[in-house]
Write a protein that holds these residues in place. Structure first.
Motif, PDB file in Angstrom:
ATOM      1  N   LEU A 232       0.803  -1.217   0.000  1.00  0.00           N
ATOM      2  CA  LEU A 232       0.000   0.000   0.000  1.00  0.00           C
ATOM      3  C   LEU A 232       0.843   1.276   0.000  1.00  0.00           C
ATOM      4  CD1 LEU A 232      -2.783  -1.035   2.567  1.00  0.00           C
ATOM      5  CD2 LEU A 232      -2.552  -1.586   0.127  1.00  0.00           C
ATOM      6  N   ALA A 233       2.122   1.155   0.209  1.00  0.00           N
ATOM      7  CA  ALA A 233       2.979   2.335   0.252  1.00  0.00           C
ATOM      8  C   ALA A 233       3.014   3.008  -1.114  1.00  0.00           C
ATOM      9  CB  ALA A 233       4.387   1.948   0.683  1.00  0.00           C
ATOM     10  N   GLY A 234       2.887   4.319  -1.112  1.00  0.00           N
ATOM     11  CA  GLY A 234       2.997   5.072  -2.348  1.00  0.00           C
ATOM     12  C   GLY A 234       1.735   5.116  -3.185  1.00  0.00           C
ATOM     13  N   LEU A 235       0.617   4.621  -2.642  1.00  0.00           N
ATOM     14  CA  LEU A 235      -0.640   4.689  -3.390  1.00  0.00           C
ATOM     15  C   LEU A 235      -1.194   6.119  -3.351  1.00  0.00           C
ATOM     16  CD1 LEU A 235      -2.413   1.345  -2.406  1.00  0.00           C
ATOM     17  CD2 LEU A 235      -1.152   1.879  -4.491  1.00  0.00           C
ATOM     18  N   PRO A 236      -2.045   6.473  -4.304  1.00  0.00           N
ATOM     19  CA  PRO A 236      -2.538   7.855  -4.393  1.00  0.00           C
ATOM     20  C   PRO A 236      -3.600   8.143  -3.334  1.00  0.00           C
ATOM     21  CG  PRO A 236      -3.600   6.507  -6.048  1.00  0.00           C
ATOM     22  CD  PRO A 236      -2.547   5.636  -5.409  1.00  0.00           C
ATOM     23  N   PRO A 237      -3.920   9.410  -3.110  1.00  0.00           N
ATOM     24  CA  PRO A 237      -4.966   9.766  -2.148  1.00  0.00           C
ATOM     25  C   PRO A 237      -6.283   9.092  -2.515  1.00  0.00           C
ATOM     26  CG  PRO A 237      -4.370  11.646  -3.529  1.00  0.00           C
ATOM     27  CD  PRO A 237      -3.341  10.596  -3.766  1.00  0.00           C
ATOM     28  N   THR A 238      -7.040   8.746  -1.476  1.00  0.00           N
ATOM     29  CA  THR A 238      -8.186   7.856  -1.646  1.00  0.00           C
ATOM     30  C   THR A 238      -9.377   8.315  -0.826  1.00  0.00           C
ATOM     31  OG1 THR A 238      -6.653   5.991  -1.954  1.00  0.00           O
ATOM     32  CG2 THR A 238      -8.939   5.449  -1.412  1.00  0.00           C
ATOM     33  N   VAL A 239     -10.559   8.184  -1.414  1.00  0.00           N
ATOM     34  CA  VAL A 239     -11.809   8.306  -0.667  1.00  0.00           C
ATOM     35  C   VAL A 239     -12.370   6.902  -0.488  1.00  0.00           C
ATOM     36  CG1 VAL A 239     -14.173   9.183  -0.653  1.00  0.00           C
ATOM     37  CG2 VAL A 239     -12.327  10.606  -1.562  1.00  0.00           C
ATOM     38  N   VAL A 240     -12.642   6.525   0.767  1.00  0.00           N
ATOM     39  CA  VAL A 240     -13.263   5.241   1.071  1.00  0.00           C
ATOM     40  C   VAL A 240     -14.572   5.515   1.798  1.00  0.00           C
ATOM     41  CG1 VAL A 240     -13.089   3.029   2.257  1.00  0.00           C
ATOM     42  CG2 VAL A 240     -11.032   4.075   1.269  1.00  0.00           C
ATOM     43  N   ALA A 241     -15.679   5.066   1.212  1.00  0.00           N
ATOM     44  CA  ALA A 241     -16.998   5.257   1.809  1.00  0.00           C
ATOM     45  C   ALA A 241     -17.609   3.903   2.121  1.00  0.00           C
ATOM     46  CB  ALA A 241     -17.909   6.041   0.875  1.00  0.00           C
ATOM     47  N   THR A 242     -18.093   3.733   3.350  1.00  0.00           N
ATOM     48  CA  THR A 242     -18.742   2.492   3.744  1.00  0.00           C
ATOM     49  C   THR A 242     -20.154   2.775   4.243  1.00  0.00           C
ATOM     50  OG1 THR A 242     -17.811   2.653   5.980  1.00  0.00           O
ATOM     51  CG2 THR A 242     -16.556   1.379   4.350  1.00  0.00           C
ATOM     52  N   ALA A 243     -20.936   1.713   4.380  1.00  0.00           N
ATOM     53  CA  ALA A 243     -22.307   1.812   4.880  1.00  0.00           C
ATOM     54  C   ALA A 243     -22.386   1.117   6.232  1.00  0.00           C
ATOM     55  CB  ALA A 243     -23.280   1.164   3.898  1.00  0.00           C
ATOM     56  N   GLU A 244     -23.117   1.694   7.157  1.00  0.00           N
ATOM     57  CA  GLU A 244     -23.184   1.152   8.514  1.00  0.00           C
ATOM     58  C   GLU A 244     -23.712  -0.272   8.540  1.00  0.00           C
ATOM     59  OE1 GLU A 244     -25.057   2.229  12.932  1.00  0.00           O
ATOM     60  OE2 GLU A 244     -25.671   3.391  11.167  1.00  0.00           O
ATOM     61  N   VAL A 264      -0.709   6.881   3.186  1.00  0.00           N
ATOM     62  CA  VAL A 264      -1.567   7.372   2.104  1.00  0.00           C
ATOM     63  C   VAL A 264      -2.602   8.334   2.698  1.00  0.00           C
ATOM     64  CG1 VAL A 264      -3.231   6.713   0.314  1.00  0.00           C
ATOM     65  CG2 VAL A 264      -1.258   5.230   0.823  1.00  0.00           C
ATOM     66  N   HIS A 265      -2.868   9.426   1.994  1.00  0.00           N
ATOM     67  CA  HIS A 265      -3.927  10.337   2.434  1.00  0.00           C
ATOM     68  C   HIS A 265      -5.275   9.678   2.155  1.00  0.00           C
ATOM     69  CE1 HIS A 265      -6.261  13.953   3.152  1.00  0.00           C
ATOM     70  NE2 HIS A 265      -6.883  13.719   2.008  1.00  0.00           N
ATOM     71  N   VAL A 266      -6.078   9.508   3.217  1.00  0.00           N
ATOM     72  CA  VAL A 266      -7.365   8.826   3.091  1.00  0.00           C
ATOM     73  C   VAL A 266      -8.472   9.691   3.677  1.00  0.00           C
ATOM     74  CG1 VAL A 266      -8.707   6.768   3.651  1.00  0.00           C
ATOM     75  CG2 VAL A 266      -6.245   6.578   3.295  1.00  0.00           C
TER      76      VAL A 266
END
Length: 307
Positions: A232-244, A264-266
């Motif tokens: 996972l090192a060096g991967l680009p910034p990411t948006v992660v959305a989950t549902a409850e 990584v910026h998340v």
């Protein structure tokens, strides 16, 4: 937070109309179930308007190119992978999802109809994802025009987006993963907590795995099916959305945490009261529509920060 009441009513309605579960019907019937839910129910007046939509082919696969209504100069290009458990879903089932993203981000989107199991079991879809993102990355000037290449996907599509990003980390600048499958063979508490009653059940995920892995036997921690175990090192910034209320919640959040631990910026968000598939449930739930808008705003903000 309690389950959104509109989604609770939606679950009851879908289960009543669906009849037998997907593992008790043929593959064509299972695919038809999804199209009935996501395509046949869309009224012409509800279709989200964008600048232009063109069906084409990308790296030998059916694709759909979406352009925003207005663009002041070059814009990012985003490759989108639809959900559906790697065995159903297509360009039409996620047309509205992509249209909303195009409208809300102002980016060009390329939606991909990758190969499906069981006709094409793993690793076919993962191989398609990497090949397609590379193909699009070679043609940014004629697509969005800017040098920004991003990937996005929901559920199984989020899995493919994450896999392609790991394989092409030097080329991908951002990723959006919505309730992604990141650990296909590992145990997670949310599978027990939400095993039944929320449309995507634990039994259904077991059936999906049996179809997806009906060919080559996978190693337990192979990043080509479970990106949680990749580098996972060096991967680009990411948006992660989950549902409850989602069996996939914990593995999506585990991936967000692992990305963050790798530097990584998340931008990670759990949407309260939501179930798996909320990106396409705004027509029955104002709360789902608001959650979808939030996801799209976060991704728009990320794309703007690197454009």
């Amino acid at each position: 937070m309690a389950l959104d009441p509109d989604l609770a009513a939606f679950i009851v309605d879908v289960e009543a109309r669906r009849g037998r579960p997907v593992w008790e019907v043929s593959i064509p019937e299972a695919r038809a179930q999804m199209r009935a839910l996501r395509v046949d129910s869309v009224r012409p007046e509800d279709v989200v308007q964008v600048g232009a939509v063109t069906d084409s082919a990308v790296a030998g696969l059916p694709a759909r190119l979406y352009r925003p209504a207005e663009a002041d100069g070059p814009v990012p290009t985003v490759v989108y992978f639809h959900g559906g458990g790697w065995f159903r879903g297509d360009l039409d089932t996620h047309d509205q999802v992509v249209r909303r993203l195009v409208r809300d981000t102002g980016a060009v989107f390329v939606s991909i109809d990758y190969r499906l199991a069981p006709e094409h079991p793993w690793p076919a879809a993962a191989e398609d994802a990497v090949r397609v993102v590379s193909w699009v990355g070679d043609r940014l000037a004629e697509l969005g025009g800017s040098e920004v290449l991003a990937v996005a996907g929901d559920s199984a599509g989020g899995n493919l987006a994450a896999i392609a990003t790991q394989a092409l980390r030097e080329r991908v600048h951002a990723q959006l993963l919505v309730y992604p499958a990141t650990d296909l063979l590992g145990p997670h508490a949310s599978y027990d907590e939400f095993a039944t009653g929320y449309l995507l059940t634990a039994e259904m995920t077991d059936y999906i795995s049996s179809l997806y892995f009906s060919g080559e036997a996978p190693a337990p921690e192979d990043a080509r099916h479970s990106p949680l175990y990749g580098d996972l090192a060096g991967l680009p910034p990411t948006v992660v959305a989950t549902a409850e209320y989602d069996v996939l919640r914990d593995e999506g959040e585990a991936y967000a945490a692992a990305l963050s631990a790798a530097g990584v910026h998340v931008d990670a968000v759990r949407h309260p009261g939501m179930i798996h598939g909320f990106l396409d449930q705004g027509h029955v739930s104002p709360a789902a529509a608001a959650a979808t808008s939030d996801v799209n705003r976060r991704f728009a903000r990320l794309l703007a920060s690197i454009s």
